[in-house]
Every structure is written in C-alpha cells, then in structure tokens.
Motif scaffolding. Structure first.
Motif, mmCIF file in Angstrom:
data_model
loop_
_atom_site.group_PDB
_atom_site.id
_atom_site.type_symbol
_atom_site.label_atom_id
_atom_site.label_comp_id
_atom_site.label_asym_id
_atom_site.label_seq_id
_atom_site.Cartn_x
_atom_site.Cartn_y
_atom_site.Cartn_z
ATOM 1 N N TYR A 176 44.690 41.874 27.045
ATOM 2 C CA TYR A 176 43.758 40.772 26.876
ATOM 3 C C TYR A 176 43.287 40.865 25.432
ATOM 4 C CZ TYR A 176 43.738 40.270 31.911
ATOM 5 O OH TYR A 176 44.119 40.068 33.204
ATOM 6 N N ASP A 177 43.489 39.787 24.666
ATOM 7 C CA ASP A 177 43.233 39.824 23.237
ATOM 8 C C ASP A 177 41.907 39.112 22.957
ATOM 9 O OD1 ASP A 177 43.319 39.333 20.422
ATOM 10 O OD2 ASP A 177 45.493 39.617 20.496
ATOM 11 N N TYR A 178 41.019 39.785 22.228
ATOM 12 C CA TYR A 178 39.750 39.139 21.873
ATOM 13 C C TYR A 178 39.996 37.779 21.200
ATOM 14 C CZ TYR A 178 36.631 43.184 22.725
ATOM 15 O OH TYR A 178 35.887 44.189 23.290
ATOM 16 N N ARG A 179 41.129 37.678 20.493
ATOM 17 C CA ARG A 179 41.381 36.446 19.739
ATOM 18 C C ARG A 179 41.655 35.254 20.643
ATOM 19 N NH1 ARG A 179 45.798 39.007 15.854
ATOM 20 N NH2 ARG A 179 46.176 40.127 17.800
ATOM 21 N N ASP A 180 41.981 35.506 21.915
ATOM 22 C CA ASP A 180 42.191 34.383 22.838
ATOM 23 C C ASP A 180 40.865 33.789 23.301
ATOM 24 O OD1 ASP A 180 44.868 34.791 22.629
ATOM 25 O OD2 ASP A 180 44.991 36.092 24.398
ATOM 26 N N ASP A 181 39.791 34.495 22.998
ATOM 27 C CA ASP A 181 38.455 34.026 23.327
ATOM 28 C C ASP A 181 38.283 33.648 24.804
ATOM 29 O OD1 ASP A 181 35.901 33.823 22.415
ATOM 30 O OD2 ASP A 181 36.048 31.723 21.816
ATOM 31 N N GLU A 182 38.853 34.452 25.677
ATOM 32 C CA GLU A 182 38.655 34.196 27.102
ATOM 33 C C GLU A 182 37.861 35.364 27.695
ATOM 34 O OE1 GLU A 182 42.234 34.464 29.466
ATOM 35 O OE2 GLU A 182 43.030 36.093 28.274
ATOM 36 N N ILE A 183 37.197 35.116 28.808
ATOM 37 C CA ILE A 183 36.474 36.178 29.483
ATOM 38 C C ILE A 183 37.454 36.887 30.426
ATOM 39 C CG2 ILE A 183 34.535 36.732 31.009
ATOM 40 C CD1 ILE A 183 33.673 35.575 28.288
ATOM 41 N N GLU A 184 37.659 38.159 30.157
ATOM 42 C CA GLU A 184 38.600 38.937 30.973
ATOM 43 C C GLU A 184 38.077 39.047 32.407
ATOM 44 O OE1 GLU A 184 39.550 42.592 29.018
ATOM 45 O OE2 GLU A 184 40.184 43.592 30.859
ATOM 46 N N SER A 185 38.879 38.574 33.350
ATOM 47 C CA SER A 185 38.481 38.664 34.741
ATOM 48 C C SER A 185 39.157 39.888 35.359
ATOM 49 C CB SER A 185 38.922 37.374 35.447
ATOM 50 O OG SER A 185 38.447 37.364 36.753
ATOM 51 N N VAL A 186 38.366 40.764 35.976
ATOM 52 C CA VAL A 186 38.933 41.992 36.547
ATOM 53 C C VAL A 186 39.429 41.664 37.955
ATOM 54 C CG1 VAL A 186 38.541 44.446 37.010
ATOM 55 C CG2 VAL A 186 37.300 43.307 35.161
ATOM 56 N N ASP A 187 40.630 41.095 38.013
ATOM 57 C CA ASP A 187 41.140 40.548 39.267
ATOM 58 C C ASP A 187 42.536 41.084 39.576
ATOM 59 O OD1 ASP A 187 42.679 39.358 37.361
ATOM 60 O OD2 ASP A 187 41.883 37.340 37.655
ATOM 61 N N GLU A 188 43.185 40.459 40.538
ATOM 62 C CA GLU A 188 44.492 40.967 40.953
ATOM 63 C C GLU A 188 45.555 40.768 39.867
ATOM 64 O OE1 GLU A 188 46.137 39.328 44.586
ATOM 65 O OE2 GLU A 188 47.291 41.168 44.920
ATOM 66 N N THR A 189 45.426 39.692 39.091
ATOM 67 C CA THR A 189 46.383 39.465 38.000
ATOM 68 C C THR A 189 46.328 40.621 37.010
ATOM 69 O OG1 THR A 189 45.991 37.106 38.225
ATOM 70 C CG2 THR A 189 47.033 37.834 36.179
ATOM 71 N N ARG A 190 45.115 40.996 36.653
ATOM 72 C CA ARG A 190 44.926 42.106 35.720
ATOM 73 C C ARG A 190 45.409 43.421 36.342
ATOM 74 N NH1 ARG A 190 41.114 46.076 34.705
ATOM 75 N NH2 ARG A 190 40.303 46.339 32.609
ATOM 76 N N PHE A 191 45.104 43.568 37.621
ATOM 77 C CA PHE A 191 45.520 44.760 38.373
ATOM 78 C C PHE A 191 47.042 44.924 38.301
ATOM 79 C CE2 PHE A 191 46.467 46.909 42.486
ATOM 80 C CZ PHE A 191 45.572 47.970 42.427
ATOM 81 N N ASN A 192 47.749 43.826 38.515
ATOM 82 C CA ASN A 192 49.211 43.895 38.502
ATOM 83 C C ASN A 192 49.784 43.904 37.091
ATOM 84 O OD1 ASN A 192 49.452 43.969 41.308
ATOM 85 N ND2 ASN A 192 49.390 41.736 41.466
ATOM 86 N N ARG A 193 49.012 43.416 36.112
ATOM 87 C CA ARG A 193 49.515 43.350 34.747
ATOM 88 C C ARG A 193 49.658 44.738 34.133
ATOM 89 N NH1 ARG A 193 46.755 39.251 30.485
ATOM 90 N NH2 ARG A 193 47.473 37.712 31.985
ATOM 91 N N PHE A 194 48.648 45.603 34.360
ATOM 92 C CA PHE A 194 48.800 46.934 33.765
ATOM 93 C C PHE A 194 48.127 48.066 34.542
ATOM 94 C CE2 PHE A 194 45.097 45.007 31.828
ATOM 95 C CZ PHE A 194 44.157 46.015 31.792
ATOM 96 N N VAL A 195 47.210 47.736 35.440
ATOM 97 C CA VAL A 195 46.478 48.814 36.105
ATOM 98 C C VAL A 195 47.385 49.641 37.009
ATOM 99 C CG1 VAL A 195 44.669 49.318 37.803
ATOM 100 C CG2 VAL A 195 44.246 47.645 35.992
ATOM 101 N N ASN A 196 48.203 48.967 37.803
ATOM 102 C CA ASN A 196 48.966 49.689 38.839
ATOM 103 C C ASN A 196 50.340 50.172 38.361
ATOM 104 O OD1 ASN A 196 50.630 47.475 38.854
ATOM 105 N ND2 ASN A 196 50.171 46.837 40.951
ATOM 106 N N LEU A 197 50.583 50.152 37.064
ATOM 107 C CA LEU A 197 51.842 50.643 36.493
ATOM 108 C C LEU A 197 53.049 49.900 37.073
ATOM 109 C CD1 LEU A 197 51.122 54.504 36.929
ATOM 110 C CD2 LEU A 197 50.638 53.137 34.897
#
Ligand SMILES: [Zn+2]
Length: 385
Positions: A176-197
């Motif tokens: 998640y890049d600060y330059r995209d100026d979005e609020i990072e949502s700690v959700d399943e998308t994020r979970f699958n993107r990098f949390v769960n390897l």
C-alpha cells in the motif's frame, strides 16, 4: 547487491523499486507522506469515524494488542485522546518474552481495559511453523495469520464492528503506497495480498494432513472470517497510522515516559540504539537470521534505513552497524531446531531453497550473536527418548 542511494535498503527487499537516481520507492512514498498528505483532514476524518461508532455496542472498538511499541502506543493514544471503551484482543503466538509480559501487565492495568487473550494449540503451531518454513522460508505463518484473523473472529463474536490497528504497512513496504492517497483497509484483500504468505488455512490443511493428526477446526483461528459475516456486522478495520503520521522513535519514548513501558535486548540487534524494536517474541532472532540468509539484510538495515529517512542517522554510521550486527547466528536457533526437530544442516538446506538472488548466504563463516538476559527462561522441548 544494488542498494538505495538514500536509505541503503537492498534490491532483495520486499516490494522495492528504484528510480533513475537509485532512490527506492519506500523513501519516495515516505517523502510523499511527510510533504503531501493532509494530516489535519485525515485526523478529522478519524474523529468522525470514532463518533460514528462510539457507545453503540458492548465496546466502542476492538484493539488488537501484542504489547510491542506500536500496539501499546495505539492503545494509549486511543484511550487518552478519545476515551474509548475498547475490547483488547491478544493473540499469543507462543513465544512471549518475560519483559513483554511484564510490560503488558503494567500497561493494561494502568489504562484500565478489558482483555481477551487467545493461545493456539502449540502442537499445531509447531507443525505450521515447519510447513511455512519449508514452503516460504518464513516460519511465522501461524503468527501472521492469527494476529490478523483472530481479532476479526472476536469482532463477530462480540458484535463490535470497529477494529483499530496501529501502524500502516506503507511505513515499511509498498503493498500500500502512501502516494496512492488511500486509507489502507485491514481486510481480507490485504490478508491475502501479503499477510498469509499466499497460503490460506485451507491450503495449509491440505499440506499437513498427510502426517499430522489434524482436526479441521484446528485451523479456524488462522482462517479469515467470511466476508458476508463481516459485511453484515458493517465492520470497519483501519490503522491509526493512516490518520496520524507514525513516528516510531517519538512514540516509543512517549509510552516509556507515560506507561513505564520498557525496551529489551533482541538477538542480533544493537539493542542500546534500538531497545524498542520487536521485543515481543523470542523467535525474533531466528526470524531476522533467516531474513539475512535469504535476502542479505536483516532488521538492522531496516531500522537504520528508517532513521536515515528521518534524518536521524548518517549513512556511514548505518553501514557500520549493519556490518557489525547482521548475519550472526542467534542463540535461539538451537531452541527453534528443537521445536521443529531439525538439524542445523537440514535447516540450512531448507532456507537455501528460498534465497533471493543475487544474494548468496555463506553458512561456513557464521559467527554467533550474544544471548539476551532472558534466554534461559525460554521454552525448551523435553528431549525425545
Ligand atoms: Zn530508500
């Protein structure tokens, strides 16, 4: 290896890219954070969110809490500035250090909060550690997934829709890049993107059930809850650090002064300089060691890079620290090998399969890192007879 001309992070760092001047994207998004994000409007956005949820459920919010510097600061800040009634959720990964347990008791008593703590089955945890080490060269799958999924289960069970986390991932990586100026949502998308390897609990079950007596329910704490259930709850899961600029050094000092929070020694770290970093887990030294073997850098590089970006350290000092501390074999490796029933050679062979080129580890010339004060208090597996 190619390294960022500004902060020194190498090309093997997760999500790194360099511009034409050799400056990395983590440095650039950091500049954007400090110069272009309107933190005042972010803060008032956060005020509105809090008021939207305040007083409507048994708790105003859930705060996942490890007791490290970030979650301690988050809890402190939310209690002090918003006077919330949170439900604090603690996921115990199995390797909590004595200093951390003392810190937690002091913090939680001083702030006056309700706490739920959960510890998963250690036999299951050990098997998960072995599998994720073999598959990904990262044995922390149970911890990554448990920390982020368990509080979501608790949110559903207790009917508390607002979940407040600490630092946003943009502080360290560019998923998640600060330059995209979005609020990072700690959700399943994020979970699958990098949390769960990239390994879901379902995948994991299929990987270990041939030799492990697995009850399908064993992996529930590591499974992300169904999106439809979370939507029904009208959940909101966000990071405090998306609304106020995160400053690890300042915040650590604040919790030390206000809560008596204490730093600790960590294997492989210059702990006089970084007494606040990753003191939660006594497997941290092994984690950092594997990172070094795979990618040719460890936490010292990450910490000095952060300090350089903040203008608090010069490059020459950073290089000296990195050379002095990185790539040493941690004393906890012995315990780790006992848990997983591996020899050091088997361990090296497993890690070798996940090395990120162009780095090449040199197993034959490893020096030992010194023991921390609490080493003898860490869990040992009884000898197999
Ligand atoms: Zn950089």
């Amino acid at each position: 290896m190619k390294k960022c001309t500004k902060c020194g992070l190498p090309e093997t760092y997760e999500t790194i890219e360099f511009n034409n001047f050799g400056v990395c994207n983590i440095c650039l998004q950091r500049e954007h954070r400090d110069e272009s994000i309107d933190w005042e409007s972010r803060k008032s956005m956060f005020d509105d969110i809090i008021e939207q949820y305040r007083g409507k459920h048994d708790y105003d919010c859930i705060i996942p809490f490890s007791g490290g510097k970030d979650s301690t600061f988050t809890l402190y800040y939310l209690m002090k500035h918003y006077k919330l009634k949170p439900l604090v959720i603690q996921f115990n990964h199995g390797f909590m250090r004595p200093g951390l347990i003392k810190n937690n008791e002091r913090t939680l008593k001083k702030l006056g909060v309700d706490v739920l703590s959960f510890t998963p089955n250690f036999k299951v945890v050990k098997r998960l550690m072995l599998e994720s080490l073999i598959r990904k060269g990262d044995f922390c799958w149970h911890c990554h997934t448990g920390i982020f999924s368990y509080p979501m289960h608790a949110a559903l069970q207790h009917n508390v829709p607002l979940i407040l986390w600490g630092e946003p991932s943009s502080e360290y990586t560019a998923y998640y890049d600060y330059r995209d100026d979005e609020i990072e949502s700690v959700d399943e998308t994020r979970f699958n993107r990098f949390v769960n390897l990239g390994i879901t609990a379902q995948d994991m079950a299929g990987m270990i059930d041939h030799d492990f007596d697995l009850d399908p329910r064993d992996l529930k704490p590591f499974t992300y809850p169904a999106t439809r259930d979370l939507k029904r709850l009208k959940y909101r899961s966000i990071c405090l650090g998306s609304f106020i600029p995160w400053d690890v050094k300042k915040q650590s000092k604040l919790i030390m002064d206000e809560l008596g929070w204490e730093g600790d020694e960590v294997e492989g770290m210059p702990w006089e300089i970084y007494p606040y970093e990753k003191i939660e887990c006594y497997m941290q030294g092994v984690r950092d060691y594997i990172k070094y073997l795979k990618r040719g850098y460890s936490r010292v590089s990450q910490m000095t890079a952060l300090d350089i970006r903040h203008g608090r350290m010069d490059k020459a000092t950073a290089d000296k620290l990195v050379a002095q501390y990185e790539g040493k074999r941690p004393p906890a490796l012995e315990l780790f090998l006992e848990y997983l029933d591996l020899t050091e050679d088997e361990f090296n062979q497993i890690v070798l399969k996940t090395v990120v080129p162009p780095f090449k580890p040199d197993f034959d010339n490893m020096q030992d890192a010194p023991k921390t004060w609490d080493f003898d208090m860490w869990h040992r597996e009884p000898k197999q007879i």
